[in-house]
Design a protein around this motif. Structure first.
Motif, PDB file in Angstrom:
ATOM      1  N   ASP A 181      -1.622   8.164  -4.329  1.00 25.27           N
ATOM      2  CA  ASP A 181      -1.468   7.930  -2.891  1.00 25.27           C
ATOM      3  C   ASP A 181      -0.899   6.534  -2.621  1.00 25.27           C
ATOM      4  O   ASP A 181      -0.048   6.371  -1.744  1.00 25.27           O
ATOM      5  N   LEU A 182      -1.361   5.526  -3.370  1.00 25.18           N
ATOM      6  CA  LEU A 182      -0.806   4.180  -3.232  1.00 25.18           C
ATOM      7  C   LEU A 182       0.680   4.199  -3.585  1.00 25.18           C
ATOM      8  O   LEU A 182       1.513   3.653  -2.855  1.00 25.18           O
ATOM      9  N   GLU A 183       1.017   4.845  -4.680  1.00 25.64           N
ATOM     10  CA  GLU A 183       2.421   4.939  -5.093  1.00 25.64           C
ATOM     11  C   GLU A 183       3.260   5.674  -4.047  1.00 25.64           C
ATOM     12  O   GLU A 183       4.391   5.281  -3.755  1.00 25.64           O
ATOM     13  N   ALA A 184       2.714   6.720  -3.463  1.00 23.46           N
ATOM     14  CA  ALA A 184       3.432   7.453  -2.420  1.00 23.46           C
ATOM     15  C   ALA A 184       3.689   6.556  -1.210  1.00 23.46           C
ATOM     16  O   ALA A 184       4.764   6.605  -0.609  1.00 23.46           O
ATOM     17  N   GLY A 185       2.719   5.725  -0.869  1.00 27.05           N
ATOM     18  CA  GLY A 185       2.909   4.782   0.233  1.00 27.05           C
ATOM     19  C   GLY A 185       4.011   3.783  -0.067  1.00 27.05           C
ATOM     20  O   GLY A 185       4.820   3.444   0.809  1.00 27.05           O
ATOM     21  N   VAL A 186       4.067   3.320  -1.292  1.00 29.06           N
ATOM     22  CA  VAL A 186       5.128   2.394  -1.710  1.00 29.06           C
ATOM     23  C   VAL A 186       6.481   3.090  -1.590  1.00 29.06           C
ATOM     24  O   VAL A 186       7.445   2.512  -1.066  1.00 29.06           O
ATOM     25  N   VAL A 246       4.137  -7.201   3.000  1.00 24.90           N
ATOM     26  CA  VAL A 246       2.937  -6.437   2.604  1.00 24.90           C
ATOM     27  C   VAL A 246       3.339  -5.257   1.719  1.00 24.90           C
ATOM     28  O   VAL A 246       2.706  -4.995   0.686  1.00 24.90           O
ATOM     29  N   GLU A 247       4.401  -4.548   2.094  1.00 23.88           N
ATOM     30  CA  GLU A 247       4.854  -3.409   1.276  1.00 23.88           C
ATOM     31  C   GLU A 247       5.273  -3.862  -0.118  1.00 23.88           C
ATOM     32  O   GLU A 247       4.940  -3.215  -1.113  1.00 23.88           O
TER      33      GLU A 247
END
Length: 149
Positions: free
Chosen positions: A16-21, A117-118
């Motif tokens: 999920d973190l990777e998908a957000g990135v 932040v991203e």
């Protein structure tokens, strides 16, 4: 170890973190350069294999990838990329180095608050992946980019 199956909820959180990135507004090419550079610092063969292949599949030049570990000396990187690479190195090595105000100011010249932040979350994510795959002894060399697979 197969971390995907051993701890599926934790793996999902990483995904999920990777998908957000990936959904961020940051350029794919910039993200791949950062991921390769952080993986070089951490000595993560699996992630180097993956992200060099991803970068090449997306059109990155071999010359820029070959010289990434010496990016400060090479004229092939934009000021924005240089700021991102400096930030990536500093955040990756935060336990032994500071995050100086001058570096923060340089990053903010090229990235607004959201993008900073991203970018920082992208650096955090690849550091996490590096540590996970190294600790779990993930086999190096078999990754195929989606555009090739």
């Amino acid at each position: 170890m197969d971390f995907r199956h051993a701890a599926p909820d934790a793996f999902k959180a990483m995904r999920d973190l990777e998908a957000g990135v990936r959904r961020s507004a940051l350029e794919h090419s910039l993200l791949e350069l950062v991921k390769v550079r952080v993986s070089q610092i951490n000595g993560c063969g699996y992630c180097l294999d993956m992200h060099i292949k991803e970068a090449r599949a997306a059109g990155e030049t071999e010359q820029r990838l070959y010289l990434l570990s010496a990016w400060r000396e090479a004229p092939f990187y934009s000021p924005r990329e240089r700021a991102a690479l400096s930030w990536a190195e500093a955040v990756t090595q935060v336990s032994t180095n500071d995050l100086p105000d001058e570096l923060y100011a340089e990053v903010r010249e090229h990235f607004d608050e959201k993008a900073t932040v991203e970018l920082t979350l992208a650096i955090i994510a690849i550091n996490g992946w590096n540590r996970l795959v190294k600790a779990c002894r993930t086999e190096v060399g078999s990754y195929m980019p989606a555009t090739v697979a």
